[in-house]
Design a protein around this motif. Structure first.
Motif, PDB file in Angstrom:
ATOM      1  N   ARG A 101      45.699  71.557  29.133  1.00  0.00           N
ATOM      2  CA  ARG A 101      44.824  70.846  28.207  1.00  0.00           C
ATOM      3  C   ARG A 101      45.229  69.377  28.099  1.00  0.00           C
ATOM      4  N   ARG A 102      46.516  69.113  28.005  1.00  0.00           N
ATOM      5  CA  ARG A 102      46.998  67.734  27.919  1.00  0.00           C
ATOM      6  C   ARG A 102      46.698  66.963  29.199  1.00  0.00           C
ATOM      7  N   PHE A 103      46.864  67.624  30.338  1.00  0.00           N
ATOM      8  CA  PHE A 103      46.582  66.953  31.611  1.00  0.00           C
ATOM      9  C   PHE A 103      45.100  66.648  31.753  1.00  0.00           C
ATOM     10  N   GLU A 104      44.240  67.571  31.356  1.00  0.00           N
ATOM     11  CA  GLU A 104      42.792  67.340  31.413  1.00  0.00           C
ATOM     12  C   GLU A 104      42.389  66.182  30.507  1.00  0.00           C
ATOM     13  N   LYS A 105      42.977  66.121  29.320  1.00  0.00           N
ATOM     14  CA  LYS A 105      42.679  65.028  28.400  1.00  0.00           C
ATOM     15  C   LYS A 105      43.099  63.698  29.023  1.00  0.00           C
ATOM     16  N   TRP A 106      44.286  63.661  29.594  1.00  0.00           N
ATOM     17  CA  TRP A 106      44.781  62.444  30.238  1.00  0.00           C
ATOM     18  C   TRP A 106      43.879  62.059  31.412  1.00  0.00           C
ATOM     19  N   SER A 107      43.476  63.051  32.211  1.00  0.00           N
ATOM     20  CA  SER A 107      42.610  62.796  33.372  1.00  0.00           C
ATOM     21  C   SER A 107      41.275  62.198  32.952  1.00  0.00           C
ATOM     22  N   GLU A 108      40.689  62.729  31.900  1.00  0.00           N
ATOM     23  CA  GLU A 108      39.404  62.221  31.429  1.00  0.00           C
ATOM     24  C   GLU A 108      39.529  60.777  30.939  1.00  0.00           C
ATOM     25  N   GLU A 109      40.609  60.482  30.208  1.00  0.00           N
ATOM     26  CA  GLU A 109      40.820  59.112  29.743  1.00  0.00           C
ATOM     27  C   GLU A 109      40.997  58.162  30.914  1.00  0.00           C
ATOM     28  N   LYS A 110      41.764  58.583  31.898  1.00  0.00           N
ATOM     29  CA  LYS A 110      42.014  57.746  33.077  1.00  0.00           C
ATOM     30  C   LYS A 110      40.708  57.510  33.840  1.00  0.00           C
ATOM     31  N   GLU A 111      39.923  58.552  34.011  1.00  0.00           N
ATOM     32  CA  GLU A 111      38.653  58.425  34.742  1.00  0.00           C
ATOM     33  C   GLU A 111      37.687  57.515  33.993  1.00  0.00           C
ATOM     34  N   SER A 112      37.683  57.584  32.667  1.00  0.00           N
ATOM     35  CA  SER A 112      36.789  56.708  31.898  1.00  0.00           C
ATOM     36  C   SER A 112      37.217  55.249  32.028  1.00  0.00           C
ATOM     37  N   LYS A 113      38.532  54.989  32.083  1.00  0.00           N
ATOM     38  CA  LYS A 113      39.013  53.623  32.276  1.00  0.00           C
ATOM     39  C   LYS A 113      38.602  53.085  33.643  1.00  0.00           C
ATOM     40  N   VAL A 114      38.746  53.920  34.668  1.00  0.00           N
ATOM     41  CA  VAL A 114      38.388  53.493  36.020  1.00  0.00           C
ATOM     42  C   VAL A 114      36.888  53.226  36.104  1.00  0.00           C
ATOM     43  N   GLN A 115      36.086  54.119  35.501  1.00  0.00           N
ATOM     44  CA  GLN A 115      34.630  53.941  35.524  1.00  0.00           C
ATOM     45  C   GLN A 115      34.234  52.682  34.755  1.00  0.00           C
ATOM     46  N   ALA A 116      34.923  52.403  33.652  1.00  0.00           N
ATOM     47  CA  ALA A 116      34.631  51.189  32.881  1.00  0.00           C
ATOM     48  C   ALA A 116      34.919  49.956  33.724  1.00  0.00           C
ATOM     49  N   LYS A 117      35.994  49.975  34.483  1.00  0.00           N
ATOM     50  CA  LYS A 117      36.316  48.834  35.344  1.00  0.00           C
ATOM     51  C   LYS A 117      35.250  48.669  36.422  1.00  0.00           C
ATOM     52  N   LYS A 118      34.814  49.774  37.019  1.00  0.00           N
ATOM     53  CA  LYS A 118      33.772  49.699  38.046  1.00  0.00           C
ATOM     54  C   LYS A 118      32.485  49.123  37.462  1.00  0.00           C
ATOM     55  N   ASP A 119      32.119  49.583  36.264  1.00  0.00           N
ATOM     56  CA  ASP A 119      30.903  49.083  35.618  1.00  0.00           C
ATOM     57  C   ASP A 119      31.029  47.600  35.286  1.00  0.00           C
ATOM     58  N   ARG A 120      32.201  47.198  34.796  1.00  0.00           N
ATOM     59  CA  ARG A 120      32.422  45.793  34.462  1.00  0.00           C
ATOM     60  C   ARG A 120      32.307  44.921  35.703  1.00  0.00           C
ATOM     61  N   LEU A 121      32.904  45.374  36.813  1.00  0.00           N
ATOM     62  CA  LEU A 121      32.837  44.602  38.048  1.00  0.00           C
ATOM     63  C   LEU A 121      31.408  44.501  38.565  1.00  0.00           C
ATOM     64  N   ALA A 122      30.663  45.602  38.467  1.00  0.00           N
ATOM     65  CA  ALA A 122      29.267  45.581  38.907  1.00  0.00           C
ATOM     66  C   ALA A 122      28.443  44.639  38.031  1.00  0.00           C
ATOM     67  N   GLY A 123      28.700  44.648  36.730  1.00  0.00           N
ATOM     68  CA  GLY A 123      27.989  43.752  35.814  1.00  0.00           C
ATOM     69  C   GLY A 123      28.299  42.294  36.095  1.00  0.00           C
ATOM     70  N   GLU A 124      29.568  42.008  36.362  1.00  0.00           N
ATOM     71  CA  GLU A 124      29.947  40.628  36.683  1.00  0.00           C
ATOM     72  C   GLU A 124      29.296  40.171  37.982  1.00  0.00           C
ATOM     73  N   LYS A 125      29.238  41.069  38.942  1.00  0.00           N
ATOM     74  CA  LYS A 125      28.627  40.729  40.225  1.00  0.00           C
ATOM     75  C   LYS A 125      27.137  40.433  40.038  1.00  0.00           C
ATOM     76  N   ALA A 126      26.465  41.272  39.257  1.00  0.00           N
ATOM     77  CA  ALA A 126      25.039  41.048  38.998  1.00  0.00           C
ATOM     78  C   ALA A 126      24.824  39.744  38.230  1.00  0.00           C
ATOM     79  N   LYS A 127      25.693  39.466  37.274  1.00  0.00           N
ATOM     80  CA  LYS A 127      25.573  38.247  36.485  1.00  0.00           C
ATOM     81  C   LYS A 127      25.752  37.008  37.356  1.00  0.00           C
ATOM     82  N   THR A 128      26.754  37.011  38.227  1.00  0.00           N
ATOM     83  CA  THR A 128      26.982  35.854  39.095  1.00  0.00           C
ATOM     84  C   THR A 128      25.834  35.667  40.073  1.00  0.00           C
ATOM     85  N   SER A 129      25.274  36.766  40.560  1.00  0.00           N
ATOM     86  CA  SER A 129      24.149  36.615  41.486  1.00  0.00           C
ATOM     87  C   SER A 129      22.923  36.063  40.752  1.00  0.00           C
ATOM     88  N   GLN A 130      22.699  36.457  39.514  1.00  0.00           N
ATOM     89  CA  GLN A 130      21.591  35.900  38.735  1.00  0.00           C
ATOM     90  C   GLN A 130      21.808  34.418  38.454  1.00  0.00           C
TER      91      GLN A 130
END
Length: 182
Positions: A101-130
């Motif tokens: 249970r603790r490992f699953e909780k940690w995994s979900e938090e880690k995956e959400s951080k990675v996904q947030a970084k991917k989304d942020r990078l995609a948003g920055e890329k779209a913003k710079t292209s605009q």
């Protein structure tokens, strides 16, 4: 035989990717290895890591020592966390269900951080292209205005030149008609 978990370099010059391998510490960096347990590509943002967690955990529990970079990768993927939790189970601090249970909780938090970084990078890329498109549209509008101004000036010059030509022709015709009248 001292066993290490380390990286083996592959790829072309200035564009390397790595295999995560278990190898004898005396073997060359890109030489013979015992088992390949994953891959690491630092050329993407965020870095792409494919790792067989169970194999890595087995080798760690058997005494394999990771290098500094391999330790960072294993920590990033949660292998060291899982090993820590399993040692807690062995000592009786908590049961295996709690560790999972603790490992699953940690995994979900880690995956959400990675996904947030991917989304942020995609948003920055779209913003710079605009922003680039807006700047390009502004430059194009300025160029079009300069061209229109130049064309209107040329048209005005052509109109004055044709008016002068018409006046010259009219003066030539009137001058030519006068001598004939005499």
């Amino acid at each position: 035989m001292p066993v290490k978990i380390r990286l083996a370099r592959h790829g072309r010059k200035r564009y390397a990717y790595y295999h995560i391998v278990v190898a004898d510490s005396r073997a060359p960096r890109d030489g013979r290895y015992i088992e390949r347990i994953g891959s690491y590509n630092p050329n993407t943002n965020p870095a792409t890591i494919n790792l067989d967690v169970d194999k890595a955990l087995t080798w760690l529990s058997n005494g394999a020592q990771p290098t500094d970079t391999a330790r960072a990768i294993l920590s990033y993927k949660g292998v060291l966390m899982k090993k820590h939790l399993l040692e807690g189970v062995k000592k009786g601090a908590f049961d295996e269900a709690e560790a999972d249970r603790r490992f699953e909780k940690w995994s979900e938090e880690k995956e959400s951080k990675v996904q947030a970084k991917k989304d942020r990078l995609a948003g920055e890329k779209a913003k710079t292209s605009q922003e680039r498109l807006a700047e390009e549209a502004k430059v194009n509008a300025e160029r079009a205005a300069k061209i229109a101004k130049k064309n209107s000036e040329m048209a005005a010059e052509a109109a004055t030149a044709s008016a002068e030509e018409a006046a010259d022709e009219a003066a030539d015709e009137s001058a030519a008609e006068e001598p004939q009248a005499e």
